[in-house]
Scaffold this motif. Structure first.
Motif, PDB file in Angstrom:
ATOM      1  N   LEU A  61       1.064  -1.204   0.122  1.00 46.88           N
ATOM      2  CA  LEU A  61       0.207   0.161  -0.416  1.00 46.88           C
ATOM      3  C   LEU A  61       0.645   1.156   0.012  1.00 46.88           C
ATOM      4  CD1 LEU A  61      -0.375   1.624   2.951  1.00 46.88           C
ATOM      5  CD2 LEU A  61      -1.324  -0.624   3.254  1.00 46.88           C
ATOM      6  N   ASP A  62       0.403   1.961  -0.218  1.00 50.37           N
ATOM      7  CA  ASP A  62       0.542   3.820  -0.447  1.00 50.37           C
ATOM      8  C   ASP A  62       0.262   4.323   1.251  1.00 50.37           C
ATOM      9  OD1 ASP A  62       2.434   3.404  -2.270  1.00 50.37           O
ATOM     10  OD2 ASP A  62       1.077   4.154  -3.914  1.00 50.37           O
ATOM     11  N   ILE A  63       1.251   5.416   1.861  1.00 54.53           N
ATOM     12  CA  ILE A  63       0.211   6.247   2.473  1.00 54.53           C
ATOM     13  C   ILE A  63       1.253   7.576   2.384  1.00 54.53           C
ATOM     14  CG2 ILE A  63       2.537   5.267   4.198  1.00 54.53           C
ATOM     15  CD1 ILE A  63       0.508   6.361   6.425  1.00 54.53           C
ATOM     16  N   VAL A  64       0.459   8.736   2.202  1.00 57.13           N
ATOM     17  CA  VAL A  64       1.214   9.648   1.421  1.00 57.13           C
ATOM     18  C   VAL A  64       1.088  10.555   2.926  1.00 57.13           C
ATOM     19  CG1 VAL A  64       0.693  11.530   0.124  1.00 57.13           C
ATOM     20  CG2 VAL A  64      -0.123   9.211  -0.819  1.00 57.13           C
ATOM     21  N   PHE A  65       1.540  11.856   3.433  1.00 54.34           N
ATOM     22  CA  PHE A  65       1.470  12.641   4.305  1.00 54.34           C
ATOM     23  C   PHE A  65       1.143  13.552   3.284  1.00 54.34           C
ATOM     24  CE2 PHE A  65       3.106   9.171   6.520  1.00 54.34           C
ATOM     25  CZ  PHE A  65       2.990   9.074   7.950  1.00 54.34           C
ATOM     26  N   VAL A  66       0.454  15.101   3.909  1.00 53.25           N
ATOM     27  CA  VAL A  66       0.517  15.844   3.641  1.00 53.25           C
ATOM     28  C   VAL A  66       0.137  17.214   4.224  1.00 53.25           C
ATOM     29  CG1 VAL A  66      -0.925  17.396   2.040  1.00 53.25           C
ATOM     30  CG2 VAL A  66      -0.987  15.374   1.482  1.00 53.25           C
ATOM     31  N   HIS A  67       1.339  18.147   4.624  1.00 52.62           N
ATOM     32  CA  HIS A  67       1.673  18.753   5.747  1.00 52.62           C
ATOM     33  C   HIS A  67       0.474  20.436   5.497  1.00 52.62           C
ATOM     34  CE1 HIS A  67       3.830  21.812   3.467  1.00 52.62           C
ATOM     35  NE2 HIS A  67       5.048  20.776   3.398  1.00 52.62           N
ATOM     36  N   GLY A  68       0.854  20.913   6.460  1.00 53.89           N
ATOM     37  CA  GLY A  68      -0.495  22.454   6.438  1.00 53.89           C
ATOM     38  C   GLY A  68      -0.246  23.761   6.372  1.00 53.89           C
ATOM     39  N   ILE A  89      -4.349   3.259  -0.846  1.00 51.57           N
ATOM     40  CA  ILE A  89      -3.467   4.491  -0.683  1.00 51.57           C
ATOM     41  C   ILE A  89      -4.781   5.010   0.246  1.00 51.57           C
ATOM     42  CG2 ILE A  89      -3.719   6.512  -1.251  1.00 51.57           C
ATOM     43  CD1 ILE A  89      -4.100   6.110  -3.872  1.00 51.57           C
ATOM     44  N   ILE A  90      -3.786   5.057   1.627  1.00 51.79           N
ATOM     45  CA  ILE A  90      -3.960   5.974   2.144  1.00 51.79           C
ATOM     46  C   ILE A  90      -3.489   6.940   2.823  1.00 51.79           C
ATOM     47  CG2 ILE A  90      -3.880   5.834   5.317  1.00 51.79           C
ATOM     48  CD1 ILE A  90      -4.331   3.055   4.850  1.00 51.79           C
ATOM     49  N   PHE A  91      -3.978   8.746   3.176  1.00 51.81           N
ATOM     50  CA  PHE A  91      -3.793   9.670   2.871  1.00 51.81           C
ATOM     51  C   PHE A  91      -3.509  10.327   4.551  1.00 51.81           C
ATOM     52  CE2 PHE A  91      -5.335  10.099  -1.665  1.00 51.81           C
ATOM     53  CZ  PHE A  91      -4.203  10.292  -1.808  1.00 51.81           C
ATOM     54  N   VAL A  92      -2.720  11.695   5.104  1.00 51.20           N
ATOM     55  CA  VAL A  92      -2.500  11.662   6.112  1.00 51.20           C
ATOM     56  C   VAL A  92      -3.013  13.173   6.084  1.00 51.20           C
ATOM     57  CG1 VAL A  92      -1.427  12.036   8.086  1.00 51.20           C
ATOM     58  CG2 VAL A  92      -1.947   9.332   7.275  1.00 51.20           C
ATOM     59  N   GLY A  93      -3.662  14.337   6.351  1.00 53.59           N
ATOM     60  CA  GLY A  93      -3.411  15.423   6.153  1.00 53.59           C
ATOM     61  C   GLY A  93      -3.595  16.055   7.252  1.00 53.59           C
ATOM     62  N   HIS A  94      -2.387  16.921   7.389  1.00 52.57           N
ATOM     63  CA  HIS A  94      -2.733  18.084   8.716  1.00 52.57           C
ATOM     64  C   HIS A  94      -3.282  19.541   8.703  1.00 52.57           C
ATOM     65  CE1 HIS A  94      -0.411  21.516  11.833  1.00 52.57           C
ATOM     66  NE2 HIS A  94      -1.752  20.386  12.128  1.00 52.57           N
ATOM     67  N   SER A  95      -3.707  19.850   9.209  1.00 50.55           N
ATOM     68  CA  SER A  95      -4.721  21.424   8.626  1.00 50.55           C
ATOM     69  C   SER A  95      -4.914  21.210   7.642  1.00 50.55           C
ATOM     70  CB  SER A  95      -3.733  22.570   9.678  1.00 50.55           C
ATOM     71  OG  SER A  95      -4.167  23.739   9.363  1.00 50.55           O
ATOM     72  N   LEU A  96      -4.314  22.360   6.953  1.00 53.51           N
ATOM     73  CA  LEU A  96      -4.863  23.073   5.159  1.00 53.51           C
ATOM     74  C   LEU A  96      -4.074  21.545   4.371  1.00 53.51           C
ATOM     75  CD1 LEU A  96      -5.618  24.715   3.387  1.00 53.51           C
ATOM     76  CD2 LEU A  96      -3.238  25.336   3.249  1.00 53.51           C
ATOM     77  N   GLY A  97      -3.053  20.312   5.261  1.00 53.56           N
ATOM     78  CA  GLY A  97      -3.613  19.786   4.502  1.00 53.56           C
ATOM     79  C   GLY A  97      -4.489  18.480   4.588  1.00 53.56           C
ATOM     80  N   GLY A  98      -4.892  18.423   4.988  1.00 49.03           N
ATOM     81  CA  GLY A  98      -6.399  17.797   4.611  1.00 49.03           C
ATOM     82  C   GLY A  98      -7.262  18.650   3.372  1.00 49.03           C
ATOM     83  N   LEU A  99      -8.052  20.007   4.126  1.00 51.89           N
ATOM     84  CA  LEU A  99      -8.394  20.225   2.673  1.00 51.89           C
ATOM     85  C   LEU A  99      -7.434  20.101   1.252  1.00 51.89           C
ATOM     86  CD1 LEU A  99      -9.267  23.766   4.361  1.00 51.89           C
ATOM     87  CD2 LEU A  99     -10.601  21.315   4.046  1.00 51.89           C
TER      88      LEU A  99
END
Length: 328
Positions: free
Chosen positions: A52-59, A137-147
């Motif tokens: 699987l892929d897990i993708v982190f997106v910051h804010g 795919i699993i996405f992980v987002g912090h603050s604006l990263g979630g948007l």
């Protein structure tokens, strides 16, 4: 919209392979300075089959390294691969230059949430070439990263001919203090004051993140149908930042029937930073474990024979219904 649950294992693909694995200091510098996707596990010099892929997106105010780092522990790289369910995962971080959000509207370098989302889905398409298109795919987002993640998936739906495999492969999204409903200008001013950002009055992103702004209303409405087919988790903060609750519980929840929400005893910046001994890490890692277990259960369920071939086999029929119960 159907989501196919495939348990096929594929050879990972990525950007050109380096000749050596960068030391921690070199890697942290690269993550801070780079925009786009960066693979942190497994090392790109190692050939490994990934499940699987897990993708982190910051804010806002963050980057691919500091957002996820407490002391010297960058948990996507240092802690996540130690969990058995993520040993064979490909872990990616996505970086974008947040300083562009603090420029005047007329500035040609002004950043937009949609622009970052468009780059995310484009880069992910490139990373998932050559047989990796069906990998969950699993996405992980912090603050604006979630948007940014929500906007990326909305864009992928509108461009289904190009990005449909990304939509169909998305199994879960984990939000850390994402202002789904928006929050007050006073809260954001307190947040940016902590970051030492003095250009708050010039930033158009503040109006976008106000309670029920046009941008958030459109995004929430258009994302709602897709969200019903994805495991949604929203972690929210319990502590104040500069005397203000930046993203309160009420706006950190999407309001979806399939959404799990959980408070973490921390503030807006530290909600997504852990060391191995943190109580919050135990909470988050247990939840990640459960998500992957559910993904695997659904993959096994799809591989069972069609129901019509099992009618004469009571034991097999019972197994299928038990599997369905576990995945509800």
């Amino acid at each position: 919209m159907g989501i196919s649950y495939s348990k096929a294992v594929h050879t990972p693909t990525s950007i050109p392979t380096p000749t050596h694995t960068p030391p921690a200091a070199e890697m942290s510098s690269t993550l801070r300075e780079s925009d786009g996707l960066f693979q942190v596990h497994p090392a790109q010099s190692r050939q490994r089959q990934c499940s699987l892929d897990i993708v982190f997106v910051h804010g806002l105010g963050g980057d691919s390294y500091t957002t996820w780092t407490k002391d010297t522990t960058h948990w996507p790289k240092d802690l996540l691969p130690t969990l058995e369910c993520f040993e064979n995962a490909r872990i990616l971080t996505f970086g974008y230059n947040t300083s562009g959000f603090f420029t005047k509207n007329a500035d040609e370098h002004r950043a937009r949430t949609f622009t970052c989302a468009e780059i995310l889905v484009s880069d992910l398409k490139t990373f998932r070439r050559r047989g990796a298109q069906d990998r969950p795919i699993i996405f992980v987002g912090h603050s604006l990263g979630g948007l940014v993640i929500k906007s990326a998936l909305r864009h992928a739906i509108l461009r289904r001919a190009l990005y449909g495999d990304i939509v169909d492969s998305t199994r879960a999204i984990i939000f850390f203090s994402t202002p789904h409903q928006g929050t007050s200008q006073e809260a954001w001013k307190a947040f940016f004051a902590r970051l030492g950002e003095s250009k708050i009055e010039k930033s158009s992103v503040i109006s976008e993140l106000e309670v029920w702004s046009d941008m958030l209303t459109e995004l929430t409405t258009e994302f709602a149908d897709l969200a019903t087919q994805i495991k949604i988790t929203s972690f929210y903060e319990r502590r104040f930042t500069k005397g203000v609750m930046i993203v309160p519980e009420a706006v950190a929840k999407m309001g979806q029937k399939n959404e799990q929400s959980r408070a973490l005893d921390t503030d807006h910046l530290d909600i997504c930073r852990f060391t191995e001994t943190d109580a919050n890490w135990r909470t988050v890692s247990n939840h990640l474990d459960a998500i992957v277990a559910d993904i695997e259960d659904l993959a096994e369920l799809q591989n069972l024979p069609p129901l019509s071939t099992q009618v004469a086999n009571d034991a097999s029929l019972k197994q299928r219904f038990e599997s369905l119960d576990r995945c509800r």
